[in-house]
Design a protein around this motif. Structure first.
Motif, short mmCIF file in Angstrom:
data_model
loop_
_atom_site.label_atom_id
_atom_site.label_comp_id
_atom_site.label_asym_id
_atom_site.label_seq_id
_atom_site.Cartn_x
_atom_site.Cartn_y
_atom_site.Cartn_z
N HIS A 11 0.79 -1.24 0.00
CA HIS A 11 0.00 0.00 0.00
C HIS A 11 0.82 1.29 0.00
CE1 HIS A 11 -0.14 -0.04 4.74
NE2 HIS A 11 0.83 0.77 4.33
N PRO A 13 2.52 4.87 -0.57
CA PRO A 13 1.97 5.99 -1.33
C PRO A 13 2.60 6.17 -2.70
CG PRO A 13 3.36 6.77 0.49
CD PRO A 13 3.14 5.30 0.70
N THR A 16 0.92 4.90 -6.23
CA THR A 16 0.08 5.76 -7.06
C THR A 16 0.70 7.14 -7.27
OG1 THR A 16 -1.16 6.30 -5.04
CG2 THR A 16 -2.10 4.62 -6.51
N GLY A 17 1.40 7.63 -6.26
CA GLY A 17 1.91 8.99 -6.32
C GLY A 17 3.14 9.17 -7.19
N PRO A 79 -8.67 10.46 0.24
CA PRO A 79 -7.57 10.18 1.17
C PRO A 79 -7.35 11.37 2.10
CG PRO A 79 -6.68 10.88 -0.94
CD PRO A 79 -8.18 10.82 -1.10
N GLU A 81 -4.46 12.41 2.85
CA GLU A 81 -3.31 13.12 2.29
C GLU A 81 -3.73 14.00 1.11
OE1 GLU A 81 -1.70 8.97 3.58
OE2 GLU A 81 -3.44 9.73 2.49
N TRP A 85 -0.42 14.72 -4.26
CA TRP A 85 0.77 13.98 -3.82
C TRP A 85 0.55 12.48 -3.92
CZ3 TRP A 85 1.31 10.83 0.67
CH2 TRP A 85 2.64 10.42 0.94
N LEU A 86 -0.64 12.03 -3.54
CA LEU A 86 -0.92 10.59 -3.52
C LEU A 86 -1.36 10.06 -4.88
CD1 LEU A 86 -1.03 8.11 -1.66
CD2 LEU A 86 -3.42 8.68 -1.17
N ASP A 122 -6.29 6.94 5.13
CA ASP A 122 -5.02 7.40 4.57
C ASP A 122 -4.58 6.42 3.48
OD1 ASP A 122 -3.83 5.21 5.82
OD2 ASP A 122 -2.58 6.40 7.16
N HIS A 123 -3.34 6.57 3.01
CA HIS A 123 -2.89 5.77 1.87
C HIS A 123 -2.89 4.27 2.16
CE1 HIS A 123 0.98 6.12 4.08
NE2 HIS A 123 1.23 4.94 3.56
N VAL A 127 -4.88 3.41 -1.17
CA VAL A 127 -4.18 2.81 -2.32
C VAL A 127 -4.80 1.47 -2.71
CG1 VAL A 127 -1.98 1.84 -3.12
CG2 VAL A 127 -2.03 4.09 -2.02
#
Length: 281
Positions: A11, A13, A16-17, A79, A81, A85-86, A122-123, A127
């Motif tokens: 998972h 970040p 994907t980010g 998310p 975040e 960014w993510l 969160d991520h 994710v």
């Protein structure tokens, strides 16, 4: 039996980010494995998915750090975040407060578990959801094992939590998928970010595939920290899935160290047609 799927996936970040910075061939193979997991969950007839993650101080902090927690709400936003960014847009994942309460009540028969009626994802969960339910058309139940703030729950308690989740899933009429998510070796948010201990990861995944309880519970936190980084504490989520699938053998569908994602990237599942269901309590 209403636990219809059990598996694990990474998972981080960066998955994907920082997708544009990875080797496209390896990245696409990893994404394809994630998509195969999505298809397997859909084919299982799952009506809800428990996502068992390691929360990253987004909701739980040092003033309130439960060893185990389960969400009990009708929806979850994420998310937490920055989406830019993510690499994941804001979303609202559907929950089911009643189903969560029934599962939590059953888990409580054998494992002390906190519950949260508010939970921003969160991520660690965002994710996997990005790949496994891109249309957000599957009921989500977030769950957490503290893998961040010592003292950490012993590995045998993570195994017991997984067994409790299995008994809970098998006690409700809804079909439940259970996905554990975390890293294996990784050193997030440190100067060693991007370091991956491939040999350690492969040894761990061998134990995981065999569902070898004795060897999985044989790790100690000091050696994990030395060999797999503080991110290696997240093996607790993988161990819990092994507990839920006790007696079954697993398959690693994908593993590769992807340094720009800062983790050994994994997609794996257990064959629930094998093994014994944990005794009911």
């Amino acid at each position: 039996m209403t636990l219809v799927y059990a598996g694990c996936a990474s998972h981080a970040p960066g998955i994907t980010g920082r997708a544009d910075q990875a080797d496209p061939e390896v990245r696409d193979e990893f994404y394809a494995a994630y998509d195969d997991m999505r298809q397997a969950i859909e084919a299982s007839g799952a009506e809800a998915m428990i996502v068992l993650a390691a929360e990253h101080f987004a909701n739980f902090f040092m003033d309130n750090m439960p060893s185990f927690a389960i969400g009990m709400a009708d929806f979850y936003d994420g998310p937490i975040e920055d989406p830019a960014w993510l690499g994941i847009d804001r979303f609202r994942a559907p929950g089911d407060r009643d189903l969560s309460q029934r599962l939590i009540t059953r888990v409580m028969q054998t494992v002390d578990v906190a519950y949260a009626e508010e939970w921003k994802l969160d991520h660690g969960i965002a994710v996997p959801l990005h790949f496994l339910t891109p249309r957000f058309d599957l009921t989500i139940i977030p769950a957490n094992i503290n893998c961040q703030g010592p003292p950490l729950a012993p590995l045998h308690r993570a195994w017991a939590f997984g067994q409790a989740l299995r008994r809970a899933a098998d006690s409700v009429p809804e079909n439940i998928a259970l996905v554990g998510t975390g890293g294996i070796s990784h050193w997030p948010a440190t100067p060693d970010s991007g370091k991956i201990n491939e040999a350690w990861d492969c040894e761990f995944l061998d134990r995981w595939q065999r569902n070898d309880r004795e060897s999985l519970l044989g790790y100690d936190d000091m050696s994990v920290y030395a060999e797999a980084g503080q991110g290696g504490f997240e093996i607790r989520t993988f161990v819990a899935i092994s507990g839920a699938a006790s007696g079954a053998t697993g398959t690693v569908h994908f593993y590769a160290p992807i340094p720009i994602f800062a983790v050994g990237c994994t997609v794996a599942s257990y064959d629930l047609g094998q093994g014994a269901v944990p005794s009911s309590v």
